[in-house]
Design a protein around this motif. Structure first.
Motif, PDB file in Angstrom:
ATOM      1  N   ASP A 116     -28.620  32.127   5.568  1.00 50.13           N
ATOM      2  CA  ASP A 116     -28.663  32.334   4.124  1.00 50.13           C
ATOM      3  C   ASP A 116     -28.467  31.007   3.387  1.00 50.13           C
ATOM      4  O   ASP A 116     -27.459  30.324   3.580  1.00 50.13           O
ATOM      5  CB  ASP A 116     -27.578  33.330   3.708  1.00 50.13           C
ATOM      6  CG  ASP A 116     -27.671  33.687   2.230  1.00 50.13           C
ATOM      7  OD1 ASP A 116     -27.033  32.965   1.425  1.00 50.13           O
ATOM      8  OD2 ASP A 116     -28.363  34.650   1.884  1.00 50.13           O
ATOM      9  N   LYS A 152     -27.841  30.278   0.253  1.00 50.80           N
ATOM     10  CA  LYS A 152     -26.699  30.254  -0.659  1.00 50.80           C
ATOM     11  C   LYS A 152     -25.393  30.062   0.103  1.00 50.80           C
ATOM     12  O   LYS A 152     -24.549  29.240  -0.271  1.00 50.80           O
ATOM     13  CB  LYS A 152     -26.650  31.540  -1.487  1.00 50.80           C
ATOM     14  CG  LYS A 152     -25.541  31.560  -2.517  1.00 50.80           C
ATOM     15  CD  LYS A 152     -25.578  32.830  -3.357  1.00 50.80           C
ATOM     16  CE  LYS A 152     -24.444  32.837  -4.390  1.00 50.80           C
ATOM     17  NZ  LYS A 152     -24.469  34.090  -5.203  1.00 50.80           N
ATOM     18  N   LYS A 153     -25.240  30.800   1.192  1.00 49.91           N
ATOM     19  CA  LYS A 153     -24.023  30.677   2.006  1.00 49.91           C
ATOM     20  C   LYS A 153     -23.961  29.307   2.671  1.00 49.91           C
ATOM     21  O   LYS A 153     -22.883  28.737   2.843  1.00 49.91           O
ATOM     22  CB  LYS A 153     -23.984  31.787   3.049  1.00 49.91           C
ATOM     23  CG  LYS A 153     -23.757  33.169   2.458  1.00 49.91           C
ATOM     24  CD  LYS A 153     -23.692  34.230   3.552  1.00 49.91           C
ATOM     25  CE  LYS A 153     -23.434  35.614   2.945  1.00 49.91           C
ATOM     26  NZ  LYS A 153     -23.376  36.664   3.982  1.00 49.91           N
ATOM     27  N   ARG A 154     -25.139  28.789   3.047  1.00 42.12           N
ATOM     28  CA  ARG A 154     -25.179  27.461   3.661  1.00 42.12           C
ATOM     29  C   ARG A 154     -24.709  26.407   2.658  1.00 42.12           C
ATOM     30  O   ARG A 154     -23.917  25.526   2.989  1.00 42.12           O
ATOM     31  CB  ARG A 154     -26.588  27.135   4.135  1.00 42.12           C
ATOM     32  CG  ARG A 154     -26.674  25.820   4.931  1.00 42.12           C
ATOM     33  CD  ARG A 154     -28.120  25.403   5.113  1.00 42.12           C
ATOM     34  NE  ARG A 154     -28.916  26.504   5.625  1.00 42.12           N
ATOM     35  CZ  ARG A 154     -30.214  26.675   5.374  1.00 42.12           C
ATOM     36  NH1 ARG A 154     -30.856  25.812   4.593  1.00 42.12           N
ATOM     37  NH2 ARG A 154     -30.874  27.697   5.877  1.00 42.12           N
ATOM     38  N   ALA A 155     -25.212  26.508   1.418  1.00 43.09           N
ATOM     39  CA  ALA A 155     -24.805  25.556   0.370  1.00 43.09           C
ATOM     40  C   ALA A 155     -23.306  25.654   0.111  1.00 43.09           C
ATOM     41  O   ALA A 155     -22.640  24.627  -0.086  1.00 43.09           O
ATOM     42  CB  ALA A 155     -25.584  25.831  -0.907  1.00 43.09           C
ATOM     43  N   GLU A 156     -22.776  26.863   0.127  1.00 36.31           N
ATOM     44  CA  GLU A 156     -21.337  27.056  -0.079  1.00 36.31           C
ATOM     45  C   GLU A 156     -20.540  26.437   1.067  1.00 36.31           C
ATOM     46  O   GLU A 156     -19.490  25.828   0.846  1.00 36.31           O
ATOM     47  CB  GLU A 156     -21.014  28.546  -0.201  1.00 36.31           C
ATOM     48  CG  GLU A 156     -21.538  29.188  -1.482  1.00 36.31           C
ATOM     49  CD  GLU A 156     -21.368  30.697  -1.496  1.00 36.31           C
ATOM     50  OE1 GLU A 156     -20.989  31.260  -0.436  1.00 36.31           O
ATOM     51  OE2 GLU A 156     -21.605  31.313  -2.558  1.00 36.31           O
ATOM     52  N   ALA A 157     -21.045  26.591   2.287  1.00 41.73           N
ATOM     53  CA  ALA A 157     -20.362  26.023   3.457  1.00 41.73           C
ATOM     54  C   ALA A 157     -20.356  24.500   3.395  1.00 41.73           C
ATOM     55  O   ALA A 157     -19.349  23.851   3.719  1.00 41.73           O
ATOM     56  CB  ALA A 157     -21.034  26.500   4.736  1.00 41.73           C
ATOM     57  N   LYS A 182     -20.602  22.679   0.658  1.00 42.20           N
ATOM     58  CA  LYS A 182     -19.699  22.305  -0.443  1.00 42.20           C
ATOM     59  C   LYS A 182     -18.244  22.377   0.008  1.00 42.20           C
ATOM     60  O   LYS A 182     -17.440  21.481  -0.274  1.00 42.20           O
ATOM     61  CB  LYS A 182     -19.935  23.226  -1.635  1.00 42.20           C
ATOM     62  CG  LYS A 182     -19.079  22.893  -2.852  1.00 42.20           C
ATOM     63  CD  LYS A 182     -19.407  23.826  -4.012  1.00 42.20           C
ATOM     64  CE  LYS A 182     -18.538  23.503  -5.227  1.00 42.20           C
ATOM     65  NZ  LYS A 182     -18.846  24.411  -6.374  1.00 42.20           N
ATOM     66  N   ARG A 183     -17.907  23.436   0.721  1.00 43.30           N
ATOM     67  CA  ARG A 183     -16.534  23.615   1.216  1.00 43.30           C
ATOM     68  C   ARG A 183     -16.180  22.517   2.223  1.00 43.30           C
ATOM     69  O   ARG A 183     -15.072  21.962   2.194  1.00 43.30           O
ATOM     70  CB  ARG A 183     -16.397  24.999   1.847  1.00 43.30           C
ATOM     71  CG  ARG A 183     -14.990  25.355   2.284  1.00 43.30           C
ATOM     72  CD  ARG A 183     -14.858  26.848   2.578  1.00 43.30           C
ATOM     73  NE  ARG A 183     -15.848  27.311   3.533  1.00 43.30           N
ATOM     74  CZ  ARG A 183     -16.892  28.092   3.224  1.00 43.30           C
ATOM     75  NH1 ARG A 183     -17.089  28.472   1.966  1.00 43.30           N
ATOM     76  NH2 ARG A 183     -17.736  28.479   4.165  1.00 43.30           N
ATOM     77  N   GLU A 224     -13.518  19.154 -11.396  1.00 37.93           N
ATOM     78  CA  GLU A 224     -13.960  20.383 -12.050  1.00 37.93           C
ATOM     79  C   GLU A 224     -14.181  20.147 -13.544  1.00 37.93           C
ATOM     80  O   GLU A 224     -13.349  19.564 -14.225  1.00 37.93           O
ATOM     81  CB  GLU A 224     -12.914  21.482 -11.856  1.00 37.93           C
ATOM     82  CG  GLU A 224     -13.341  22.841 -12.381  1.00 37.93           C
ATOM     83  CD  GLU A 224     -12.345  23.933 -12.086  1.00 37.93           C
ATOM     84  OE1 GLU A 224     -12.540  25.054 -12.560  1.00 37.93           O
ATOM     85  OE2 GLU A 224     -11.361  23.659 -11.358  1.00 37.93           O
TER      86      GLU A 224
END
Length: 336
Positions: free
Chosen positions: A107, A109-114, A116-117, A162
């Protein structure tokens, strides 16, 4: 033929010694340079001879580079050192997008979140990525100054905060305060399409006020009420309770004023008059009187904001407003 193992090299050297073969009798480039023996065999053992590790070794060993008949290494040594240092981190990032890796994330979106994390958990790695980016804008012979590299890291860390973006007041003021870095980042010969646009110097005072009053701006904007009149009243109360913020907000407003047709900016020498004008009560005739008594300011207001200039003959004496102010409460009760 090239000697491909340490064992073959040792045997060859032993034979040369036993047979007393002079160096002049050996074919040129038969043996690796004396100071490069270890590196030569490390190189032979490498699966990827174009890896960062291989490039770094050859960049530091020009004699071996020549012996292997390799082209010069274009990447600066400092960049290669950082890449080698962070090999595991780079491999981890690549694994998220590698369908053959157990760490692959299908996924997007999940890859981008991973990703980023992962970067948030490895700040020093992100710093090194930015160091690499800046260093590789130069060459080994013409390197990028360390001060610029460090500024690039600071700039990136600021963007990562942020609520801070590439066009935020904080970022723009960083560029203003670091002109050498700004010149570096706006140089299209270095950055191409990724070069930053030049700073609009006219907005510097606005950015300064934005940064100075970030807390107050947030508090003011948080004042909400479903009834527009009540929200306006509450916000006016906030401004009354914070006079410095109130007046600097007016200054910020004035710095941003332009004629909607011509684009002409509000005159800088009339900024304080603008603040003073709005410090006067909207009731009565104090503002109208101020316009009459300050013709240059009045013309600026008319030209830039479209304010209608009052007829001086219809403005009562200041005593009118003094009486109104003295009996303000009674007048307001009477007016409802």
């Amino acid at each position: 033929a090239k000697i491909l193992s340490q064992e073959a090299y040792n045997q060859f050297k032993s034979m040369v010694k036993e047979l007393d073969i002079p160096d002049s009798a050996l074919t040129e480039m038969t043996l690796p340079p004396e100071g490069s023996i270890d590196n030569y065999f490390k190189y032979q053992d490498m699966d990827n001879k174009n890896s960062w590790e291989a490039q770094l070794m050859l960049a530091k060993d020009p004699d071996l580079l020549k012996f292997l008949d390799r082209q010069p290494i274009d990447t600066p040594i400092k960049s290669l050192e950082l890449k080698v240092k962070n090999r595991a981190n780079f491999d981890k990032l690549d694994a998220f997008s590698d369908s053959n890796s157990p760490d692959y994330i299908t996924d997007e979106k999940k890859r981008a979140e991973a990703i980023k994390r992962f970067k948030a958990e490895n700040i020093e790695f992100v710093d090194d990525m930015r160091r690499i980016e800046a260093i590789e804008k130069g060459t080994e012979k013409i390197p990028i100054d360390d001060a610029l590299v460090n500024s690039h890291v600071e700039y990136g860390r600021l963007i990562d905060q942020e609520g801070v973006g590439s066009s935020s007041a904080e970022i723009m003021l960083y560029r203003v305060d670091n002109p050498e870095y700004d010149a570096f980042r706006t140089d299209a010969n270095i950055w191409g399409d990724n070069a930053l646009k030049p700073i609009d110097a006219s907005r510097v005072p606005i950015w300064q006020i934005d940064v100075k009053y970030a807390k107050e701006d947030a508090e003011y904007n948080a004042i909400k009420n479903p009834l527009p009149a009540e929200q306006a009243r509450m916000r006016v109360e906030y401004m009354v309770a914070h006079p410095e913020y109130r007046m600097d907000s007016r200054r910020r407003e004035a710095y941003g004023l332009t004629n909607s047709v011509t684009g002409e900016a509000f005159p800088r020498d009339q900024i304080e008059s603008y603040v003073g004008y709005y410090e006067l009560s909207a009731r009565g005739f104090r503002r109208e009187r101020f316009l009459v008594e300050n013709p240059e300011f009045a013309q600026a207001m008319r030209k830039i904001t479209g304010v209608d200039l009052p007829d001086p003959t219809k403005i009562p004496s200041v005593e009118y407003d003094n009486i109104y102010d003295e009996w303000r409460d009674e007048f307001e009760k009477f007016e409802g």
